[in-house]
Design an enzyme around this catalytic site. Structure first.
Site, mmCIF file in Angstrom:
data_model
loop_
_atom_site.group_PDB
_atom_site.id
_atom_site.type_symbol
_atom_site.label_atom_id
_atom_site.label_comp_id
_atom_site.label_asym_id
_atom_site.label_seq_id
_atom_site.Cartn_x
_atom_site.Cartn_y
_atom_site.Cartn_z
ATOM 1 C CG ASP A 171 42.766 37.574 40.086
ATOM 2 O OD1 ASP A 171 42.068 36.826 40.523
ATOM 3 O OD2 ASP A 171 42.620 38.340 38.996
ATOM 4 C CG HIS A 214 40.043 40.219 39.064
ATOM 5 N ND1 HIS A 214 40.213 39.358 38.135
ATOM 6 C CD2 HIS A 214 38.607 40.669 38.705
ATOM 7 C CE1 HIS A 214 39.416 39.082 37.436
ATOM 8 N NE2 HIS A 214 38.505 40.036 37.689
HETATM 9 C C1 XUL Z 1 34.242 37.791 33.307
HETATM 10 C C2 XUL Z 1 35.161 38.733 33.002
HETATM 11 C C3 XUL Z 1 36.115 39.332 34.223
HETATM 12 C C4 XUL Z 1 36.810 40.810 33.734
HETATM 13 C C5 XUL Z 1 37.467 41.470 34.843
HETATM 14 O O1 XUL Z 1 33.447 37.521 32.609
HETATM 15 O O2 XUL Z 1 35.417 39.055 31.955
HETATM 16 O O3 XUL Z 1 37.291 38.499 34.309
HETATM 17 O O4 XUL Z 1 37.500 40.788 32.651
HETATM 18 O O5 XUL Z 1 36.764 41.421 36.022
#
Ligand code: XUL
Ligand code: CO
Length: 438
Positions: free
Chosen positions: A103, A100
């Site tokens: 992150d 993300h």
């Molecule tokens: C949350 C989840 C996230 C997504 C990306 O449950 O799986 O980490 O993979 O936003």
């Protein structure tokens, strides 16, 4: 260059007889299986958030692992995180990573400053990537308090606009780093109570945001896949991307089905009361299989524990679906998994990934063998063989209507004698037989 994991060398494949805990027993990246090296069949990815950021914090207690990586200011720490991430990937022979926006670079006081930070860190990642690749990028539109009521589905147009700006930047970074995927996971895209919710407007708006994202990404040269990652709940009580079938309905309603595929997460499937394989099958049958977030839940807990996957049956049935879908194209197996809170040492990162990668290597080989063995596929083909000719073929080819079928049934009489056993236990025993003679 600082070494973060002193004493841990490159993890080697030593085979199933090895008693070395820090060695692969089943995952041999270069071994050719099904015509391709295992690394290309499995396309393992590191998840930046869990691996580099997750310190064991839960609702009942503080972190248990030191994941600070550096001592100086936040940008030095973010760079140290990059160094540590690439050391982990090198040592574990992981070729891909996922992140993300938040992150890789922490949010600053203004969007402008936050974006500058993202520029600096994504430049740094680009410099260091070498032969590593970005599997997918995404925007974290659920953590900041501004998203408490959702992002693309927020009741406030200002919040929607902010989320759009954030997603624009996340797409730009994904493209800059050569990413072949971009994920939408709707953590707070849903509702807590319908008493305060205009569900139709919220879903219309989410579709508007996705259309804008696709149009913008294509305009700047993104040629990868967009994914939606279904999840029924958590953190929100009801999330709109409930499961694959629901998401397919959404995409078709808004004409987005040509642009999006699924990123299926094992623990999200189980939260939706499905099996992992069910979600993959629905995606495959609809030409919407894209990528996988590999993990597992605990059957005794009703929340998203994101454990590293160690269940060989689940991995086998998962890889069976992946092979039947034609294998990965732009997608891969991202370990959206975290070591347990009690597995708090840095060494546990390596044990966790080794466990997950070996599980999927075994699962892949088992799935190949189930297909090669042929008994399961042959049974299914035979079970549906009445559709290949006669009345079955007429129904499929549109040559039958209710009147012709009534005539057929009247002439035929009762059909109970034509029924055959589903042989579930026999088939489960075949799977065991294949697995334990690997
Ligand atoms: C949350 C989840 C996230 C997504 C990306 O449950 O799986 O980490 O993979 O936003
Ligand atoms: Co996920």
């Amino acid at each position: 260059m600082k070494e973060f994991f002193n004493g841990i060398g490159k993890i080697q494949y030593e085979g199933k007889e090895s008693k070395n805990d820090l060695a692969f027993k089943y995952y041999n990246p270069d071994e050719i299986v099904n015509g391709k090296p295992m690394c290309e069949n499995l396309r393992f990815a590191l998840s930046w958030w869990h691996t580099m950021g997750g310190d064991g914090t839960d609702m009942f207690g503080a972190g248990t692992t030191d994941k600070k990586w550096g001592e100086a200011d936040c940008m030095e720490i973010a760079k140290a995180k990059v160094d540590a991430a690439f050391e982990i990937m090198d040592k574990l022979s992981i070729d891909y990573f996922c992140f993300h926006d938040r992150d890789i670079a922490p949010e600053a006081d203004t969007l402008e400053e936050t974006n500058k930070r993202l520029d600096i860190i994504s430049d740094y990642i680009k410099e260091k990537m070498g032969n590593k690749k970005l599997l997918w990028g995404t925007a974290n539109c659920f953590n900041n308090p501004r998203y408490m009521h959702g992002a693309g589905t927020a009741p406030s147009a200002d919040v929607f606009a902010f989320a759009a700006a954030q997603i624009k930047k996340a797409i730009e970074i994904t493209v800059k780093l050569g990413g072949k995927g971009y994920v939408f996971w709707g953590g707070r895209e849903g509702y807590e109570t319908l008493l305060n919710t205009d569900m139709k407007l919220e879903q219309d708006n989410m579709a508007r945001l996705m259309r804008m994202a696709v149009d913008y990404a294509r305009s700047i040269g993104f040629d990868g896949d967009f994914y939606i990652e279904p999840k029924p709940k958590e953190p929100t009580k009801h999330q709109y991307d409930f499961d694959t079938a629901t998401v397919l309905g959404f995409l078709r309603k808004y004409g987005l089905d040509k642009d999006f595929k699924m990123n299926i997460e094992a623990n999200h499937a189980t939260l939706a009361q499905h099996t992992f394989q069910h979600e993959l099958r629905v995606a495959r049958d609809n030409g919407a299989f894209g990528s996988i977030d590999a993990n597992q839940g605990d059957p005794l807990l009703g929340w998203d524990t994101d454990q590293f996957p160690t269940n060989i049956y689940d991995a086998t049935f998962c890889m069976y679906e992946v092979i039947k879908a034609g294998g990965f194209t732009n997608g891969g197996l991202n370990f959206d998994s975290k070591a347990r809170r009690g597995s708090f040492t840095l060494e546990d990162i390596f044990h966790s990934y080794i466990a997950g990668m070996d599980t999927f290597a075994l699962g892949y080989k088992a799935a190949c063998k189930i297909i090669e063995d042929g008994r399961i596929d042959a049974f299914v083909a035979e079970r549906y063989s009445s559709w290949n000719s006669g009345i079955g073929a007429d129904i499929i080819n549109g040559k039958a209507d209710l009147a012709t079928l009534e005539k057929y049934a009247l002439e035929k009489g009762d059909v109970v004698d034509s029924l055959q056993s589903g042989r579930q236990e026999k088939l489960e025993a075949i799977v065991n037989n294949v697995l334990f003679t690997l």
